[in-house]
Every structure is written in structure tokens, then in C-alpha cells.
Enzyme design. Structure first.
Site, short mmCIF file in Angstrom:
data_model
loop_
_atom_site.label_atom_id
_atom_site.label_comp_id
_atom_site.label_asym_id
_atom_site.label_seq_id
_atom_site.Cartn_x
_atom_site.Cartn_y
_atom_site.Cartn_z
N SER A 135 0.86 -1.19 0.00
CA SER A 135 0.00 0.00 0.00
C SER A 135 0.89 1.23 0.00
O SER A 135 2.08 1.14 0.34
CB SER A 135 -0.86 0.00 1.26
N TYR A 148 -2.31 -1.43 10.22
CA TYR A 148 -2.35 -1.61 8.77
C TYR A 148 -1.02 -1.19 8.15
O TYR A 148 -0.42 -1.93 7.35
CB TYR A 148 -3.51 -0.78 8.19
#
Ligand code: NAD
Length: 262
Positions: A135, A148
Site C-alpha cells: 500500500s 495496517y
């Protein structure tokens, strides 16, 4: 570009995984998609004339079954997209240990197990390509993403370690770093619901799952034969810098200095 290649895509029931499965199938790959969402996964696979295997990426036994199913059906394995993931958001101070561990387990341990599980069949096939979906949160610090972000930074690092270790087996390993992409994961996000406008990035908009899928298909293909250990941002320029940063004016800077000395 992927003619005859056998590719596993995790989290392929919907979102970016489904788009990647569609793209790979369109480019001639034989696609096996896996997911914990059994009905959605089976429906996506049917639409693509692909195979679906129920699979929780955190379970080593599930990985064994996926790889056995693929090698029995096709006799080889050429590609893996470690796409399955979950998002948890909130301030670090209030993130529970359970949430932190859960997101690491799916997003990082799941990728570790995936890489480990495909080494033997890829080696037997004479090489292969692994694409790990990280990401932009694995390239830069985004507030509110402690678990995350940690998982995605982990995926980025693990990718490079795997690339170096598996190079002699002709197994390439790369990471992709999507920005704000329109999928079920981001459905409630203000940027996505606001007609896809995302003015803080150079592109000025959110990305479509197909735009990430194309990057994965490229890295899976022989067109990327000399690319390994690399990180590819598919983020509309987000990691390069945000467009709305405003440096303090000289007047503001002077005022601050004055305040500091009085
Ligand atoms: P999504 O929620 O639409 O799809 C994720 C899929 O993973 C779902 O089908 C889900 O069922 C599956 N999954 C979740 N846990 C699983 C498990 N334990 N085992 C197997 N499958 C599991 O999300 P998406 O946006 O398509 O995300 C795909 C990947 O891209 C994720 O790794 C995500 O972190 C990453 N990503 C997404 C964005 C974005 O803006 N959408 C940005 C950067 C990175």
C-alpha cells in the site's frame, strides 16, 4: 502477455483481486482465485471460467490445499498475487492489541505463508513471479494506520528479502503500493464517495481496481523478466508528495521566531 501461465490470486472474490483475476484471464492465464468469501468467490470464478478454492490466508493447512489443487489441476504454478487483506483504522493510542495482531496476521503473516507455500512448485516450474500487494501506507506514514501501515511496511520488506533469497531459483518477487482505489474496502471513505475526486494527489482522483490489476499483470509477465525486489507505486502520485502542502510564509516564520524569543 500471460499465455499459458498458471496464477493464484488471493482475496479474488471482489475488489482489486477480482479485477486482477479478470485481467490475468483476459491475457491468457489460467487463474485460480481464493478467498474466505465463498459465494462471492465462486461467482467471480464462474464469470471468468476460472477455478475457486476457499482459503483463509492465515492458515498454513489452507495454503497446502490451494497449492495441491493447483498443481494437480495444471501440473505447474507460475504466479501468485498475495492480494488478500483487511483494513483497520484509528489512532495508535486506541488501537487494541487484538486488532493490531489481527491485521498483521492477515496482511503480513498471510503473505509470508503464501511466499513460503509456492517456492517448491515454482522452483519445479523453472521459476515464477510473486506480486505482493502492499500500500502507499507501506511507503510513507499515514496517520491512523498503525496496524495496517506496519503490516504493509512489513510486506514491502519481506518482498525484498524473498527476492534476494529466491533469485537463484528464478523466482521474482515485487511489491505494488496502491493509493486510494475504489473497492468495497474503501466504500465508506469520503474520497471514494465524493465522486472519486482526490485532490491531494497529483492525479486528482481515486484509482480504479483495473489500474492496479494492469500493474500486477505486468509484473507477473515475462515483460518484467529483469524486475525483482522492486516496489511499484500505483497511487496517482500520493507517495511522491501531496499537492496541498503549504509552507509557512516568511511573515509566519518571523512571528514564530519572535514568539520563541519573548
Ligand atoms: P476488498 O476488501 O474489496 O478485498 C479484499 C479481499 O480479501 C476480500 O474479498 C476479502 O474477503 C479477502 N480476504 C480478507 N481476509 C482474508 C483472509 N484471511 N483470507 C483470504 N481472503 C481474505 O479490498 P481491496 O481494496 O480489493 O484490497 C485488496 C488489497 O489491496 C488488500 O491487501 C488491501 O490492503 C490493498 N490495498 C487496497 C487499497 C484501496 O484503496 N482499496 C489501497 C492500498 C492497498
Amino acid at each position: 502477455m500471460l499465455d499459458g501461465k498458471v496464477v493464484i490470486i488471493t482475496g479474488g472474490a471482489r475488489g482489486m483481486g477480482a479485477a486482477t483475476a479478470r485481467r490475468c484471464a483476459a491475457e491468457g492465464a489460467r487463474v485460480v482465485l481464493t478467498d474466505v468469501l465463498i459465494e462471492e468467490g465462486a461467482a467471480t470464478a464462474k464469470e471468468l471460467d476460472a477455478q475457486f478454492v476457499p482459503h483463509d490466508v492465515t492458515k498454513p493447512g489452507d495454503w497446502g490445499e490451494v497449492v495441491a489443487t493447483v498443481t494437480e489441476a495444471y501440473g505447474r504454478l507460475d504466479g501468485l498475487v498475495n492480494n488478500a487483506g483487511i483494513a483497520v483504522q484509528g489512532p495508535l493510542e486506541r488501537q487494541s492489541l487484538e486488532e493490531f495482531e489481527r491485521v498483521l496476521k492477515v496482511n503480513l503473516v498471510g503473505v509470508f505463508l503464501g511466499v513460503q507455500s509456492v517456492v517448491a512448485p515454482m522452483r519445479a516450474a523453472g521459476g515464477g513471479s510473486i506480486v505482493n500487494i502492499s500500500s502507499v501506507a507501506g511507503l510513507t506514514a499515514l496517520p491512523g494506520t498503525s496496524g495496517y501501515g506496519a503490516s504493509k511496511w512489513g510486506v514491502r520488506g519481506l518482498t525484498k528479502i524473498a527476492a534476494v533469497e529466491l533469485g537463484p531459483d528464478r523466482i521474482r518477487v515485487n511489491s505494488i503500493h496502491p493509493g486510494m482505489i475504489v473497492t468495497p474496502m474503501t466504500a465508506g471513505h469520503g474520497a471514494v464517495s465524493g465522486a472519486g475526486r482526490f485532490p491531494i494527489v497529483a492525479a486528482g482522483r481515486c484509482g480504479e481496481p483495473e489500474e492496479v490489476a494492469q500493474a500486477s499483470a505486468f509484473l507477473l509477465s515475462d515483460a518484467a523478466s529483469y524486475i525483482t525486489g522492486a516496489e511499484l507505486a500505483v497511487d496517482g502520485g500520493w507517495a511522491a508528495g501531496i499537492t496541498q502542502f503549504r509552507a509557512p510564509t516568511s511573515a509566519e516564520a518571523t512571528t514564530d521566531e519572535t514568539a520563541a524569543t519573548t
